[in-house]
Scaffold this motif. Sequence first.
Motif, PDB file in Angstrom:
ATOM      1  N   GLN A  65     -13.427  19.305   8.432  1.00 28.21           N
ATOM      2  CA  GLN A  65     -14.299  20.330   7.887  1.00 28.21           C
ATOM      3  C   GLN A  65     -15.713  19.770   7.897  1.00 28.21           C
ATOM      4  O   GLN A  65     -15.963  18.683   7.392  1.00 28.21           O
ATOM      5  CB  GLN A  65     -13.901  20.688   6.450  1.00 28.21           C
ATOM      6  CG  GLN A  65     -12.522  21.310   6.341  1.00 28.21           C
ATOM      7  CD  GLN A  65     -12.220  21.731   4.912  1.00 28.21           C
ATOM      8  OE1 GLN A  65     -13.128  21.884   4.111  1.00 28.21           O
ATOM      9  NE2 GLN A  65     -10.952  21.909   4.611  1.00 28.21           N
ATOM     10  N   ARG A  66     -16.625  20.521   8.469  1.00 28.52           N
ATOM     11  CA  ARG A  66     -17.988  20.035   8.567  1.00 28.52           C
ATOM     12  C   ARG A  66     -18.725  20.309   7.271  1.00 28.52           C
ATOM     13  O   ARG A  66     -18.855  21.454   6.857  1.00 28.52           O
ATOM     14  CB  ARG A  66     -18.719  20.700   9.742  1.00 28.52           C
ATOM     15  CG  ARG A  66     -20.130  20.155   9.915  1.00 28.52           C
ATOM     16  CD  ARG A  66     -20.711  20.507  11.263  1.00 28.52           C
ATOM     17  NE  ARG A  66     -22.040  19.971  11.422  1.00 28.52           N
ATOM     18  CZ  ARG A  66     -22.313  18.710  11.715  1.00 28.52           C
ATOM     19  NH1 ARG A  66     -21.343  17.845  11.873  1.00 28.52           N
ATOM     20  NH2 ARG A  66     -23.570  18.293  11.866  1.00 28.52           N
ATOM     21  N   ASP A 108     -19.736  22.549   2.496  1.00 30.20           N
ATOM     22  CA  ASP A 108     -19.900  23.633   3.451  1.00 30.20           C
ATOM     23  C   ASP A 108     -20.707  24.718   2.750  1.00 30.20           C
ATOM     24  O   ASP A 108     -20.239  25.318   1.784  1.00 30.20           O
ATOM     25  CB  ASP A 108     -18.518  24.156   3.860  1.00 30.20           C
ATOM     26  CG  ASP A 108     -18.589  25.284   4.879  1.00 30.20           C
ATOM     27  OD1 ASP A 108     -19.315  26.273   4.627  1.00 30.20           O
ATOM     28  OD2 ASP A 108     -17.897  25.205   5.901  1.00 30.20           O
ATOM     29  N   GLU A 222     -20.932  14.478   8.477  1.00 27.92           N
ATOM     30  CA  GLU A 222     -19.689  15.228   8.627  1.00 27.92           C
ATOM     31  C   GLU A 222     -18.582  14.530   7.868  1.00 27.92           C
ATOM     32  O   GLU A 222     -18.429  13.310   7.934  1.00 27.92           O
ATOM     33  CB  GLU A 222     -19.312  15.344  10.101  1.00 27.92           C
ATOM     34  CG  GLU A 222     -18.057  16.166  10.338  1.00 27.92           C
ATOM     35  CD  GLU A 222     -17.849  16.457  11.799  1.00 27.92           C
ATOM     36  OE1 GLU A 222     -16.869  17.144  12.133  1.00 27.92           O
ATOM     37  OE2 GLU A 222     -18.666  15.990  12.607  1.00 27.92           O
ATOM     38  N   ARG A 224     -14.475  14.443   7.213  1.00 25.24           N
ATOM     39  CA  ARG A 224     -13.199  14.900   7.766  1.00 25.24           C
ATOM     40  C   ARG A 224     -12.084  14.564   6.777  1.00 25.24           C
ATOM     41  O   ARG A 224     -11.973  13.440   6.297  1.00 25.24           O
ATOM     42  CB  ARG A 224     -12.915  14.252   9.131  1.00 25.24           C
ATOM     43  CG  ARG A 224     -13.865  14.758  10.197  1.00 25.24           C
ATOM     44  CD  ARG A 224     -13.379  14.395  11.586  1.00 25.24           C
ATOM     45  NE  ARG A 224     -14.200  15.032  12.591  1.00 25.24           N
ATOM     46  CZ  ARG A 224     -13.982  16.247  13.058  1.00 25.24           C
ATOM     47  NH1 ARG A 224     -12.971  16.929  12.602  1.00 25.24           N
ATOM     48  NH2 ARG A 224     -14.765  16.761  13.984  1.00 25.24           N
TER      49      ARG A 224
END
Length: 228
Positions: A65-66, A108, A222, A224
């Motif tokens: 997920q960025r 996000d 980022e 993850r």
Amino acid sequence: ASIAHEVNQPLASMVTNADAGVRWLERSNPDLEEARAALKRVVREGHRAGQIVAGIRSIFRKGGQRRLPLDLNDVVKDVLRDLRGDLRSTGIAAETELDARLPRVSADRVQIEQVLSNLIANAVEAMGATQGPRLLRLRSSIDRDGCASVSVQDSGIGLSASDAESIFDPFVTTKADGLGMGLMLCRSIVEAHGGRLWAEPGVARGAVFTFSLPGNGGDLGEVRDDDG
């Protein structure tokens, strides 16, 4: 059910703006600038609907997920700006108390905007049938664990202590046409970011919904999640 709940707002906005654009064009002297502005809003809401769908899918799928460094104060300001017309039309006054020292979080942005928009929409609905002043308060602060938190307080019908937890269960709703997915989805988003979301009765009246996120987004690009 989550996607059906979340995309309803941008779809309704797209229809409203498209209708407005048609009316501007059908005038005896068409106003092309107003029509163009309405169509741009349709495009923007269409993109937002797509981002919402992608954001929900990313919560429930395994993989990355960025997330980027995010200032929650900016999110509060942007969401309030987008909802300004709705608040004005319902006679609700909005107040903010934002802590300038708030740490950035790794998040996000679209998903966090979903959370805040849902909480504000619920607050607006809770104040819809009340008498007296309708006041929406948004406050950001640093909690004792160093997390960045945002609270949404309304002067609506209130919340009992016994309901403060059950309202986050899926398909539990007090609305005649509700799916009971909004608050469940909000909690899922916040917890997927390593945070918490909870509700409390207001001191005098209304309810307070607060979410907190770890303040660790200063230098992150980022993130993850190995287990999704």
